[in-house]
Structure formats: C-alpha cells, structure tokens
Scaffold this motif. Structure first.
Motif, PDB file in Angstrom:
ATOM      1  N   MET A   1      -2.498   1.393   3.919  1.00  0.00           N
ATOM      2  CA  MET A   1      -1.196   1.717   4.456  1.00  0.00           C
ATOM      3  C   MET A   1      -0.285   0.514   4.316  1.00  0.00           C
ATOM      4  SD  MET A   1      -2.130   3.868   7.898  1.00  0.00           S
ATOM      5  CE  MET A   1      -3.713   3.096   8.151  1.00  0.00           C
ATOM      6  N   ARG A   2       0.985   0.813   4.109  1.00  0.00           N
ATOM      7  CA  ARG A   2       2.007  -0.224   4.053  1.00  0.00           C
ATOM      8  C   ARG A   2       2.938  -0.041   5.245  1.00  0.00           C
ATOM      9  NH1 ARG A   2       2.289   2.061  -0.783  1.00  0.00           N
ATOM     10  NH2 ARG A   2       4.406   2.792  -0.410  1.00  0.00           N
ATOM     11  N   SER A   4       6.464  -1.191   7.046  1.00  0.00           N
ATOM     12  CA  SER A   4       7.768  -1.811   6.796  1.00  0.00           C
ATOM     13  C   SER A   4       8.554  -1.819   8.097  1.00  0.00           C
ATOM     14  CB  SER A   4       8.547  -1.023   5.750  1.00  0.00           C
ATOM     15  OG  SER A   4       7.816  -0.921   4.553  1.00  0.00           O
ATOM     16  N   VAL A  13       8.164   1.902   9.510  1.00  0.00           N
ATOM     17  CA  VAL A  13       7.915   2.942   8.525  1.00  0.00           C
ATOM     18  C   VAL A  13       6.508   2.701   8.002  1.00  0.00           C
ATOM     19  CG1 VAL A  13       8.584   3.869   6.275  1.00  0.00           C
ATOM     20  CG2 VAL A  13      10.349   3.164   7.923  1.00  0.00           C
ATOM     21  N   ASP A  15       3.855   3.870   5.178  1.00  0.00           N
ATOM     22  CA  ASP A  15       3.629   4.583   3.923  1.00  0.00           C
ATOM     23  C   ASP A  15       2.145   4.569   3.593  1.00  0.00           C
ATOM     24  OD1 ASP A  15       6.272   5.394   2.777  1.00  0.00           O
ATOM     25  OD2 ASP A  15       6.676   3.262   3.036  1.00  0.00           O
ATOM     26  N   ARG A  75       5.267  12.416  11.461  1.00  0.00           N
ATOM     27  CA  ARG A  75       5.314  12.659  10.022  1.00  0.00           C
ATOM     28  C   ARG A  75       5.561  14.139   9.767  1.00  0.00           C
ATOM     29  NH1 ARG A  75       1.811   9.982   7.036  1.00  0.00           N
ATOM     30  NH2 ARG A  75       0.860   8.905   8.758  1.00  0.00           N
ATOM     31  N   THR A 101      15.037   7.557   8.837  1.00  0.00           N
ATOM     32  CA  THR A 101      14.397   7.649   7.537  1.00  0.00           C
ATOM     33  C   THR A 101      14.072   9.105   7.260  1.00  0.00           C
ATOM     34  OG1 THR A 101      12.695   6.670   6.108  1.00  0.00           O
ATOM     35  CG2 THR A 101      12.006   7.305   8.314  1.00  0.00           C
ATOM     36  N   LEU A 103      11.506  11.796   6.300  1.00  0.00           N
ATOM     37  CA  LEU A 103      10.074  12.049   6.253  1.00  0.00           C
ATOM     38  C   LEU A 103       9.887  13.404   5.587  1.00  0.00           C
ATOM     39  CD1 LEU A 103       9.034  11.086   9.916  1.00  0.00           C
ATOM     40  CD2 LEU A 103       9.222   9.604   7.905  1.00  0.00           C
ATOM     41  N   ASN A 107       6.691  12.741   0.487  1.00  0.00           N
ATOM     42  CA  ASN A 107       6.562  11.280   0.544  1.00  0.00           C
ATOM     43  C   ASN A 107       5.459  10.823   1.506  1.00  0.00           C
ATOM     44  OD1 ASN A 107       7.720  11.092   3.178  1.00  0.00           O
ATOM     45  ND2 ASN A 107       9.737  10.571   2.379  1.00  0.00           N
ATOM     46  N   ARG A 109       5.361   9.842   4.315  1.00  0.00           N
ATOM     47  CA  ARG A 109       5.778   8.695   5.139  1.00  0.00           C
ATOM     48  C   ARG A 109       5.720   9.084   6.614  1.00  0.00           C
ATOM     49  NH1 ARG A 109      10.899   6.033   2.888  1.00  0.00           N
ATOM     50  NH2 ARG A 109       9.273   4.780   1.947  1.00  0.00           N
TER      51      ARG A 109
END
Length: 176
Positions: A1-2, A4, A13, A15, A75, A101, A103, A107, A109
C-alpha cells in the motif's frame, strides 16, 4: 500500500499495490502493521456498506464527537464518489479546511479519515457502493454532522446533490 498525506493532518489517501498475472490482480486493502508504519495506526472494529441507487446522492457530512470519535477507512467498491473530509478539530492548524479525492471501484483508492474530521460524499454514478471500515464501532445516538454546503467550509462539490436526506440538508451553520 502507498500512503499519501493530504493538506489535512491525519487524512491519508491509501492506494493499493496490486500484484498482477494472467489471472488478474490481488491486493491487500488493510494491514494494521502497514498503517502503523505509515504513522496512522488503524484496526477496524466494524465494516459497513452504503448502497446508493442514484448518481448525485449526497451523504454527510458526518462524524462522532469524543468520547465516541471514529476513524474511518472509506472506499468505493462499485461506481465512483467525490469523497470529502472536513477538519473540525479546534486545535488543528487546518481547522475548517477540507480535502477531497475521487474514489472508485476502478482506482481502488481509499481515504483514511481520523477522529475529529467530518466525512461525506457525492455519488458520481448510479449504483455506487461504499465500504466503510470503522474503529471503534459506531455508537448509535452519538452521531453528529455539519451541513454539506456550509459557507464556513466552502466545499467545491462537482455538482449539486440530487438526493439528500432531510437530516443532512438541515444541519445548522457550523458554530466556528
């Protein structure tokens, strides 16, 4: 997972990092160790689903004040949403500011919303499903909210809502 960071402390966030092969893809959506390593420890106590039939459905802006404050990981698992977090923490340098953002199922996300931050979304497609992971578990009778169009926040929604509950439409002005 990333992970941000956003302009609001604690709102992240998230990702996925899918592993793909000829079968498709596989990705981890939550791992307590990875969340803790990113500086946002989170272990869900409850998972909920919001089904939304119509595009333009607005839900929020909701939160639970202390001592029942919640952390949410949100999500879209079908469709798309414009997902919004508003900082209501009086001692925060970003108090009354918002971030958003998109979702979507595509994506994959997620948005992590910490305690003291209100949450809401506008569906961008019909038949949109939103998955919530929450900690601690929701406490009925302790929910609160702020109005989606309160000028104290100045949220720039992509469109006006077509469907909104009477409760969500009638929250009073934010007392800031």
């Amino acid at each position: 997972m990333r992970f941000s960071r956003t302009e609001i402390a604690g709102v992240m966030v998230v990702d996925i990092e899918p592993h793909t092969d000829e079968r498709g893809a596989f990705a981890r959506l939550h791992c307590p160790d990875e969340f803790a390593a990113a500086g946002c420890p989170f272990t869900p106590a409850q998972t909920s689903l919001s089904r939304n039939t119509h595009a333009g459905t607005l839900r929020g802006l909701h939160y639970q004040p202390a001592p029942h404050a919640e952390v949410k990981l949100v999500r879209a698992i079908r469709g798309r949403i414009f997902d919004v977090a508003v900082d209501l923490r009086a001692d925060s340098p970003t108090h009354s500011r918002w971030t958003a953002t998109e979702l979507s199922a595509e994506n994959a996300r997620a948005l992590l919303i910490p305690e003291g931050v209100a949450h809401g979304f506008l569906t961008l497609e019909a038949d949109t499903d939103v998955l919530y992971q929450i900690s601690p578990a929701f406490e009925p009778g302790h929910e609160a909210g702020v109005r989606w169009d309160d000028p104290a926040f100045g949220i720039e929604w992509p469109a006006p809502p077509k469907v909104i509950s009477a409760r969500d439409a009638s929250y009073p002005d934010y007392p800031d």
